[in-house]
Enzyme design. Structure first.
Site, mmCIF file in Angstrom:
data_model
loop_
_atom_site.group_PDB
_atom_site.id
_atom_site.type_symbol
_atom_site.label_atom_id
_atom_site.label_comp_id
_atom_site.label_asym_id
_atom_site.label_seq_id
_atom_site.Cartn_x
_atom_site.Cartn_y
_atom_site.Cartn_z
ATOM 1 N N CYS A 15 11.158 -19.266 -27.718
ATOM 2 C CA CYS A 15 11.799 -20.091 -26.813
ATOM 3 C C CYS A 15 10.624 -21.224 -26.638
ATOM 4 C CB CYS A 15 11.793 -19.440 -25.252
ATOM 5 S SG CYS A 15 10.500 -18.442 -24.545
ATOM 6 N N CYS A 89 15.190 -23.268 -27.785
ATOM 7 C CA CYS A 89 14.197 -24.107 -28.374
ATOM 8 C C CYS A 89 14.649 -25.137 -29.013
ATOM 9 C CB CYS A 89 13.100 -23.303 -29.347
ATOM 10 S SG CYS A 89 14.090 -22.728 -30.615
ATOM 11 N N CYS A 93 12.986 -24.920 -34.018
ATOM 12 C CA CYS A 93 12.887 -23.926 -34.803
ATOM 13 C C CYS A 93 13.298 -24.069 -36.372
ATOM 14 C CB CYS A 93 13.778 -22.744 -34.363
ATOM 15 S SG CYS A 93 13.671 -21.308 -34.943
#
Length: 137
Positions: A15, A89, A93
């Site tokens: 996150c 996120c 990522c």
């Protein structure tokens, strides 16, 4: 005999701040997996500490995440994981072929009181139990 590290599935929870959702999910998977799953968590912009309300919410269900610290998301952590679970996120990522990606859309517990964090915690537990059932049939 417990599995060797190479025999265990590995999960990375990601996150933004690695201070709430991903820490709670990692705490649940460590607890429920009882050493049968390698668990990592990280954040795209890690905070300076784990959210104390998330710590309190997890303590209510008998899981202590107080000793955890937010960590920065690295490509190495993604490469080392069989499953990458993102929680808001966004594009931060990294995506690698051959990895299983799940996106858990969950409210961010940052700035919320314990009454607002409990339902988030409970949903994370439900999803973590389902994931564990898929990893360890």
């Amino acid at each position: 005999m417990p599995p060797t590290p190479s025999d265990r599935p590995s999960v990375l929870f990601v996150c933004v701040h690695n201070a709430g959702r991903s820490q709670m999910a990692a705490g649940f998977l460590r607890h429920l997996g009882a050493g049968r799953v390698d668990v990592l968590s990280a954040g795209s912009v890690p905070g300076d500490r784990v959210n104390p309300v998330a710590v309190a919410a997890m303590r209510e269900v008998g899981i202590d995440i107080a000793g955890q610290a937010p960590r920065v998301l690295t490509a190495e952590a993604v490469r080392a994981s069989d499953v990458v679970v993102t929680m808001g996120c966004g594009d931060a990522c990294p995506v690698f072929p051959g990895k299983r990606y799940l996106d858990w859309r969950l409210d961010d517990p940052a700035g919320r009181d314990i009454d607002a964090v409990r339902p988030i915690r409970d949903e994370i537990e439900r999803r973590t139990r389902t994931l564990l059932g898929e990893l360890l049939p």
